[in-house]
Design a protein around this motif. Structure first.
Motif, PDB file in Angstrom:
ATOM      1  N   ALA A 145       7.465 -32.179  -3.824  1.00 37.78           N
ATOM      2  CA  ALA A 145       6.197 -31.804  -3.198  1.00 37.78           C
ATOM      3  C   ALA A 145       5.216 -31.306  -4.248  1.00 37.78           C
ATOM      4  CB  ALA A 145       6.425 -30.711  -2.155  1.00 37.78           C
ATOM      5  N   ASN A 146       3.954 -31.417  -3.913  1.00 37.62           N
ATOM      6  CA  ASN A 146       2.884 -30.841  -4.706  1.00 37.62           C
ATOM      7  C   ASN A 146       2.838 -29.346  -4.371  1.00 37.62           C
ATOM      8  OD1 ASN A 146       0.206 -29.757  -5.211  1.00 37.62           O
ATOM      9  ND2 ASN A 146      -0.448 -31.872  -5.585  1.00 37.62           N
ATOM     10  N   PRO A 147       2.949 -28.450  -5.354  1.00 38.31           N
ATOM     11  CA  PRO A 147       3.004 -27.021  -5.048  1.00 38.31           C
ATOM     12  C   PRO A 147       1.748 -26.490  -4.356  1.00 38.31           C
ATOM     13  CG  PRO A 147       2.811 -27.365  -7.410  1.00 38.31           C
ATOM     14  CD  PRO A 147       3.037 -28.707  -6.793  1.00 38.31           C
ATOM     15  N   ARG A 148       0.585 -27.071  -4.633  1.00 39.20           N
ATOM     16  CA  ARG A 148      -0.642 -26.615  -3.971  1.00 39.20           C
ATOM     17  C   ARG A 148      -0.612 -26.935  -2.477  1.00 39.20           C
ATOM     18  NH1 ARG A 148      -1.822 -27.585  -9.147  1.00 39.20           N
ATOM     19  NH2 ARG A 148      -3.234 -26.173 -10.226  1.00 39.20           N
ATOM     20  N   ILE A 149      -0.078 -28.098  -2.144  1.00 38.76           N
ATOM     21  CA  ILE A 149       0.071 -28.473  -0.741  1.00 38.76           C
ATOM     22  C   ILE A 149       1.086 -27.539  -0.063  1.00 38.76           C
ATOM     23  CG2 ILE A 149       0.880 -30.282   0.831  1.00 38.76           C
ATOM     24  CD1 ILE A 149      -0.342 -32.297  -1.186  1.00 38.76           C
ATOM     25  N   LEU A 150       2.166 -27.247  -0.775  1.00 41.43           N
ATOM     26  CA  LEU A 150       3.166 -26.326  -0.224  1.00 41.43           C
ATOM     27  C   LEU A 150       2.561 -24.970   0.070  1.00 41.43           C
ATOM     28  CD1 LEU A 150       6.317 -27.003  -2.430  1.00 41.43           C
ATOM     29  CD2 LEU A 150       6.025 -27.548  -0.015  1.00 41.43           C
ATOM     30  N   LEU A 151       1.779 -24.449  -0.870  1.00 44.56           N
ATOM     31  CA  LEU A 151       1.160 -23.135  -0.646  1.00 44.56           C
ATOM     32  C   LEU A 151       0.217 -23.152   0.558  1.00 44.56           C
ATOM     33  CD1 LEU A 151       0.457 -21.820  -4.234  1.00 44.56           C
ATOM     34  CD2 LEU A 151       2.009 -20.861  -2.528  1.00 44.56           C
ATOM     35  N   ARG A 152      -0.564 -24.225   0.707  1.00 46.12           N
ATOM     36  CA  ARG A 152      -1.462 -24.322   1.862  1.00 46.12           C
ATOM     37  C   ARG A 152      -0.668 -24.366   3.161  1.00 46.12           C
ATOM     38  NH1 ARG A 152      -4.575 -27.855  -1.550  1.00 46.12           N
ATOM     39  NH2 ARG A 152      -3.663 -29.675  -0.542  1.00 46.12           N
TER      40      ARG A 152
END
Length: 155
Positions: A145-152
């Motif tokens: 996963a893309n970590p920025r997407i995970l954080l969102r």
């Protein structure tokens, strides 16, 4: 052909063989000298005793590096990077590197499992791995996963 442990002064040749191997596969990985060097330096620091290179006429033509991960049932050999320069493929180099890797890891770390990942949409190297005894894991899949997407998504 000679199989031996990698050394810091091998980095330039290791990087070249690694980049060429993955360009030939055509899997979309865009390795640069800098990014490949960082990865190989990481491995030389992390697990220098399990970083092997294949050398022909003083030229490094391939390598195999992996790490040891303690697990509930014993040590696993993980995150391996096996690569052979395209001009030297189909000469048994990958097989010889693998044999040395597994023998060393069994003897030194008493490994009980080898885990890896390969490209599912490419016949090679998956067919080669299967011919050596690997099978697709029935219980696990590799996820990312893309970590920025995970954080969102965690808001």
């Amino acid at each position: 052909m000679k199989i031996r442990k990698a050394k810091n002064n091998d980095l330039k040749q290791i990087v070249e063989a690694y980049k060429k191997a993955f360009v030939k596969l055509g899997v979309g990985e865009k390795w640069t000298d800098n990014s490949a060097q960082k990865l190989m330096q990481y491995w030389l620091k992390r697990q220098p005793d399990l970083f092997f290179v294949a050398e022909i006429n003083n030229k490094i033509v391939g390598g195999f590096v992996a790490g040891i991960k303690p697990w509930w049932n014993g040590n696993h050999l993980v995150e391996g990077e096996l690569f052979v320069h395209p001009n030297y493929q189909n000469l048994g180099i990958g097989t010889k590197l693998s044999k040395i890797m597994y023998q060393t890891a069994i003897k030194k770390y008493k490994i009980i499992n080898v885990q890896g990942a390969t490209f599912k949409n490419k016949k090679f190297p998956l067919i080669w791995h299967k011919s050596k005894g690997f099978s697709e894991n029935k219980n696990w899949i590799l996820i990312e996963a893309n970590p920025r997407i995970l954080l969102r998504s965690l808001k």
